[in-house]
Design a protein around this motif. Sequence first.
Motif, PDB file in Angstrom:
ATOM      1  N   ARG A 138       0.662   4.080  -2.911  1.00 36.20           N
ATOM      2  CA  ARG A 138       0.389   5.457  -1.840  1.00 36.20           C
ATOM      3  C   ARG A 138       1.406   6.369  -2.991  1.00 36.20           C
ATOM      4  NH1 ARG A 138       2.121   8.267   2.019  1.00 36.20           N
ATOM      5  NH2 ARG A 138       3.913   6.614   2.978  1.00 36.20           N
ATOM      6  N   ARG A 139       3.025   6.181  -2.424  1.00 34.32           N
ATOM      7  CA  ARG A 139       4.075   6.597  -2.979  1.00 34.32           C
ATOM      8  C   ARG A 139       3.790   7.627  -4.615  1.00 34.32           C
ATOM      9  NH1 ARG A 139       7.599   4.806  -0.270  1.00 34.32           N
ATOM     10  NH2 ARG A 139       8.182   3.499  -1.790  1.00 34.32           N
ATOM     11  N   ASP A 187       1.389  10.027  -5.630  1.00 37.07           N
ATOM     12  CA  ASP A 187       1.774  10.792  -4.266  1.00 37.07           C
ATOM     13  C   ASP A 187       2.788  11.546  -5.612  1.00 37.07           C
ATOM     14  OD1 ASP A 187      -0.067  10.551  -2.835  1.00 37.07           O
ATOM     15  OD2 ASP A 187       1.832  10.152  -0.716  1.00 37.07           O
ATOM     16  N   SER A 196       9.154   4.693  -7.061  1.00 40.66           N
ATOM     17  CA  SER A 196       9.095   3.694  -5.808  1.00 40.66           C
ATOM     18  C   SER A 196       8.950   2.906  -5.314  1.00 40.66           C
ATOM     19  CB  SER A 196       7.368   4.073  -6.057  1.00 40.66           C
ATOM     20  OG  SER A 196       6.536   3.878  -4.465  1.00 40.66           O
ATOM     21  N   PRO A 248       1.032  -0.838   0.094  1.00 41.53           N
ATOM     22  CA  PRO A 248       0.271  -0.420  -0.428  1.00 41.53           C
ATOM     23  C   PRO A 248       0.731   1.317   0.077  1.00 41.53           C
ATOM     24  CG  PRO A 248      -0.223  -2.076   1.266  1.00 41.53           C
ATOM     25  CD  PRO A 248       0.671  -2.205   1.120  1.00 41.53           C
ATOM     26  N   ASN A 249       1.838   0.984   0.358  1.00 41.43           N
ATOM     27  CA  ASN A 249       2.760   2.298   0.664  1.00 41.43           C
ATOM     28  C   ASN A 249       3.560   2.696  -0.502  1.00 41.43           C
ATOM     29  OD1 ASN A 249       2.065   3.772   3.286  1.00 41.43           O
ATOM     30  ND2 ASN A 249       3.083   1.335   3.971  1.00 41.43           N
TER      31      ASN A 249
END
Length: 321
Positions: free
Chosen positions: A194-195, A198, A228, A190-191
């Motif tokens: 997300r990155r 973003d 990412s 998930p991170n």
Amino acid sequence: MQTQLVAALDIGGTKIAGALVDGRGRIRLRAQRATPAREDGETVMRAVAEVLAELAAAPQWSRVSAVGIGSAGPVDASAGTVSPVNVPAWRDFPLVARVRRAAGGLPVGLVGDGVAMTAAEHWQGAARGHDNALCLVVSTGVGGGLVLGGRIHPGPTGNAGHIGHISVDFDGEPCPCGGRGCVEGIASGPNIARRALDGGWRPGPDGDASAAAVAAAARAGHPVARASFERAAQALAAGIAATAVLVEIDIAVVGGGVAGAGDVLFAPLRRSLCDYATLSFVRRLTVVPALTGTDAGLVGAAAAVVAPTGAGGAAGIADAV
């Protein structure tokens, strides 16, 4: 004489998987539910009970001798409780007692999901034959487990090797665990997604915004998607190298859904490891993909419950069941 079985549960922030596992690590029956991770604790427990009930309804249940649980952590194996970072409603939740009740009083063992995956990889996977190894699960969260001196080393509470909550960025974002700049906050699926979002990456027409979709974009050359994954790889490399310096592992095995990205993850991970694993006694450290796949948590939970100290690997589970 029919072989006895172990019921295994693999509990994570996305799914609750269950299986009946034999002494060769073969899965004889499966059940699964989505984890209602944002619901209250009893709702989550009902999903666990439904998985157990589906397994218990099968004729093979009469041959089940124990239940093994591999859970997202932290866990407290000595107390039988779990407090998964990705399941906020479970804090010091008495999972062992509740599963024992749901399973009709069968013996129940608990380990962290990283320890379960490590047991599986040391028994049948990429860590087989290695006396000192770190195994990682990189998925909704980041977990890990250790093999030291040829034995699984869960630690007093079952959390040893929990690499996901090593801080690798002192000025990084706060983590739900209470720390800051943790490996999990950078390298979990998930991170990663997300990155990328973003940074300006956008999913395709299907709307898939998962880490797998970011990996596909990185493979196609999208610079933000690649960046990412490179950041995630750097965080993992820092955590792996720190572990290697402390306990002198010679191999790190990486599994979980994010590892499915292949070279998109492993190429920058190996490059970054060269920057962090610089001392003479860790320069030969190798990083390889896990071999036991998505069944690692289930197979490892079964192995851990019949050989809680990890002694014997395959022999431990075979002898016990």
